[in-house]
Design a protein around this motif. Structure first.
Motif, PDB file in Angstrom:
ATOM      1  N   GLU A 275       9.674  -5.916 -12.487  1.00 53.18           N
ATOM      2  CA  GLU A 275       8.243  -5.815 -12.775  1.00 53.18           C
ATOM      3  C   GLU A 275       7.542  -7.130 -12.442  1.00 53.18           C
ATOM      4  O   GLU A 275       6.488  -7.146 -11.789  1.00 53.18           O
ATOM      5  N   GLN A 276       8.117  -8.232 -12.872  1.00 55.71           N
ATOM      6  CA  GLN A 276       7.487  -9.520 -12.643  1.00 55.71           C
ATOM      7  C   GLN A 276       7.348  -9.819 -11.148  1.00 55.71           C
ATOM      8  O   GLN A 276       6.291 -10.269 -10.690  1.00 55.71           O
ATOM      9  N   GLN A 277       8.394  -9.541 -10.407  1.00 56.66           N
ATOM     10  CA  GLN A 277       8.341  -9.782  -8.972  1.00 56.66           C
ATOM     11  C   GLN A 277       7.343  -8.850  -8.292  1.00 56.66           C
ATOM     12  O   GLN A 277       6.533  -9.286  -7.454  1.00 56.66           O
ATOM     13  N   ALA A 278       7.384  -7.547  -8.659  1.00 60.57           N
ATOM     14  CA  ALA A 278       6.520  -6.568  -8.007  1.00 60.57           C
ATOM     15  C   ALA A 278       5.044  -6.853  -8.276  1.00 60.57           C
ATOM     16  O   ALA A 278       4.212  -6.817  -7.362  1.00 60.57           O
ATOM     17  N   ARG A 279       4.717  -7.138  -9.518  1.00 56.15           N
ATOM     18  CA  ARG A 279       3.314  -7.420  -9.829  1.00 56.15           C
ATOM     19  C   ARG A 279       2.865  -8.704  -9.142  1.00 56.15           C
ATOM     20  O   ARG A 279       1.739  -8.795  -8.632  1.00 56.15           O
ATOM     21  N   GLY A 280       3.756  -9.680  -9.115  1.00 56.39           N
ATOM     22  CA  GLY A 280       3.408 -10.933  -8.455  1.00 56.39           C
ATOM     23  C   GLY A 280       3.157 -10.769  -6.966  1.00 56.39           C
ATOM     24  O   GLY A 280       2.335 -11.491  -6.380  1.00 56.39           O
ATOM     25  N   ASP A 281       3.859  -9.813  -6.351  1.00 59.08           N
ATOM     26  CA  ASP A 281       3.705  -9.563  -4.910  1.00 59.08           C
ATOM     27  C   ASP A 281       2.616  -8.552  -4.593  1.00 59.08           C
ATOM     28  O   ASP A 281       2.379  -8.257  -3.413  1.00 59.08           O
ATOM     29  N   GLY A 282       1.978  -7.999  -5.635  1.00 60.50           N
ATOM     30  CA  GLY A 282       0.857  -7.092  -5.410  1.00 60.50           C
ATOM     31  C   GLY A 282       1.201  -5.626  -5.311  1.00 60.50           C
ATOM     32  O   GLY A 282       0.379  -4.810  -4.849  1.00 60.50           O
TER      33      GLY A 282
ATOM     34  N   THR B 251       0.821  -1.217   0.000  1.00 61.57           N
ATOM     35  CA  THR B 251       0.000   0.000   0.000  1.00 61.57           C
ATOM     36  C   THR B 251       0.848   1.257   0.000  1.00 61.57           C
ATOM     37  O   THR B 251       0.307   2.355  -0.157  1.00 61.57           O
ATOM     38  N   ARG B 252       2.147   1.112   0.187  1.00 60.70           N
ATOM     39  CA  ARG B 252       3.012   2.279   0.349  1.00 60.70           C
ATOM     40  C   ARG B 252       4.167   2.349  -0.639  1.00 60.70           C
ATOM     41  O   ARG B 252       4.965   3.279  -0.570  1.00 60.70           O
TER      42      ARG B 252
END
Length: 541
Positions: free
Chosen positions: A174-181, A161-162
């Motif tokens: 990108e792949q990691q960040a999107r996968g982690d929400g 959220t932050r």
């Protein structure tokens, strides 16, 4: 209407007269803005074909304006009003100058110093973090990201959220960040880091902090057609010729703040010019002048006065130089101007302005040292009070046992005709800011240009020029023991070990290139820094 003004006198004017007609005849400006990747020769074609979208950013970045505004409104409504940017080089320098010029606050974390990182991990209840990395493989930024994720979780805050991630589409980050929400904003992948001011890398953190990024794009768009025109009045052709077309080449470009409204602009231009041109044994060394008067003048340099857009066109008591350029214009317009001029300068120098072949060498050396452990691998030549002294790149330190004689030995290696001194401080650039003034002091002592870089951020900037440019520099590196080390979550090294490896790796690579390096390590920060400040400032007097 947004205007740009580039005027030149002396050797710079001669360069403009000599080269601009040919540049116009070769249609360099229109071909550049048509993204013609053949402008820099066959060897550069592959890299250039992937790095020219910056010419169209004043228009292609428009969709980001609404996206940023909506995200900022959402975060403000939730009470999050402190923006921290984790990024290095091109990912941090542009937002820093954009926000400073707009008068809005942005915390820029572009250091591996554990004390600096710890200082940024505060006020988490009101903090939003932007993590900026093209590939996501930049170790500094990855380490900072890990530290913030851990800190948020320890504080009972969901980091998704932050934290906002800015990266290229398809990158591992990108792949990691999107996968982690996490929220992800994609940047234009066909733009190199130092040309990315008007991409998501420059606009997202700046806009979230409160800068008017739409006005920035407006100013750039207003001058885009002027910069693309095959005309002898084209400001980019004139500036590029003045930078790289003097005969003989004046390869020191002294950037003087002479009243420009663009706060900290020289530091952004420094990275753009040094990393783009400093390679294959040539290049333009940007020297950010400390203070405005008197200007730093050298027989092998050109002075650039950065003046206000509404400055009177008259002599205001500024420097009288044998080669002088005066530049005025609002920030967005000047960013596009200097990017185009630097690309033109690359053509004149015969190099590829879009690669950075020597940046990776220091990164590789740092990784190797982290793997080996560096605590006892590089013992000092001697210790003088609170300062350990090491010397690389030759045996010029032989027989010396004091800080004063060590510095004398280093400066004795300085080429009196074309040399320069680089001070590289792996310290806290806010708390230790006064040290930057030694650049002016050393200039007064040596009569040669002196650059100052905060480590490790300069590794992504002038670090390329140090290794790939002319072999005329001598280097002073200042490091310190942290007050308290800090773990990098999920890694087998600490921030303290990492920054030590970065400093040692850079010194090692410089020495391998035959550059003399004086390493000064403060075993006690305050007392050691006072000694070094006195040493560099007064020459040991």
């Amino acid at each position: 209407m947004t205007t740009l003004d580039v005027s030149a006198t002396g050797a710079a004017a001669d360069a403009v007269a000599a080269h601009v007609p040919t540049l116009v005849g070769d249609r360099v400006a229109s071909r550049l803005f048509a993204q013609d990747h053949t402008l820099w020769g066959e060897a550069a074609e592959d890299e250039a074909s992937k790095r020219l979208s910056w010419t169209g950013l004043p228009r292609s970045s428009r969709p980001l304006v609404g996206e940023i505004a909506a995200l900022r409104a959402e975060l403000e409504e939730a009470g999050y009003d402190r923006v921290v940017l984790c990024g290095m080089g091109g990912s941090s320098l542009a937002p820093e100058v954009i926000c400073a010029t707009a008068g809005v606050h942005l915390v820029v974390l572009d250091s591996s110093d554990p004390d600096v990182v710890r200082g940024a991990l505060t006020d988490l209840g009101r903090t939003v973090v932007v993590v900026s990395s093209k590939s996501g493989s930049t170790v500094e930024t990855d380490s900072q990201r890990r530290a913030f994720e851990h800190a948020f979780r320890e504080a009972g805050i969901d980091p998704t959220t932050r934290m906002v991630v800015v990266t290229d589409p398809g990158s591992p980050l990108e792949q990691q960040a999107r996968g982690d929400g996490f929220r992800v904003v994609n940047a234009d992948p066909a733009v190199g880091g130092r040309y990315s001011a008007l991409t998501a890398f420059g606009l997202v953190p700046s806009g979230l902090a409160g800068a008017d990024v739409e006005a920035l794009l407006d100013d750039a768009e207003t001058v885009a057609d002027v910069l693309a025109a095959d005309d002898e009045g084209n400001p980019a052709l004139r500036l590029g010729a003045a930078m790289a077309g003097t005969d003989p080449l004046r390869d020191k470009l002294v950037l003087v703040d002479a009243g420009t409204e663009n706060v900290g602009f020289a530091a952004w231009a420094e990275q753009l010019i040094a990393e783009s041109t400093g390679k294959e044994g040539t290049g333009i060394l940007p020297v950010v002048a400390v203070g405005s008067e008197p200007a730093h003048l050298y027989d092998d340099g050109t002075v650039v006065r950065l003046v206000a857009s509404d400055a009177e066109d008259e002599d205001d008591g500024g420097p009288s130089a044998a080669s002088l350029v005066t530049v005025a214009g609002p920030l967005g317009a000047q960013m596009l101007l200097w990017e185009a001029a630097t690309a033109v300068a690359g053509r004149l120098l015969g190099i590829n302005p879009f690669d950075q072949p020597d940046v990776e060498s220091a990164k590789s050396a740092a990784r190797d040292l982290l793997g080996q452990g560096i605590d006892d691998s590089d013992p000092p030549a001697f210790t003088d009070g609170e300062v350990e002294v090491r010397a690389l790149g030759g045996d010029w330190l032989s027989g010396t046992h004091t800080l004063e004689t060590a510095l004398d030995g280093l400066l004795a290696q300085l080429d009196e005709q074309h040399g320069y001194v680089a001070v590289m401080a792996y310290l806290d650039r806010e708390h230790d800011a006064d040290l930057e003034n030694v650049a002016r002091d050393l200039f007064e002592r040596t009569g040669r240009p002196v650059t100052f870089g905060w480590g490790p951020r300069f590794l992504h900037s002038t670090g390329q020029y140090h290794k790939g440019g002319p072999g005329t520099g001598v280097y002073v590196q200042v490091t310190t023991a942290p007050a308290q080390d800090l773990e990098v979550p999920g890694r087998d090294f600490t921030f303290g070990q990492f920054i030590a490896a970065q400093a040692a790796g850079d010194a090692q690579v410089l020495a391998e290139h035959g550059r003399p390096v004086l390493r000064l390590h403060l075993t006690d920060h305050d007392a050691g820094l006072a000694r070094v400040r006195s040493l560099l400032g007064q020459g040991g007097a």
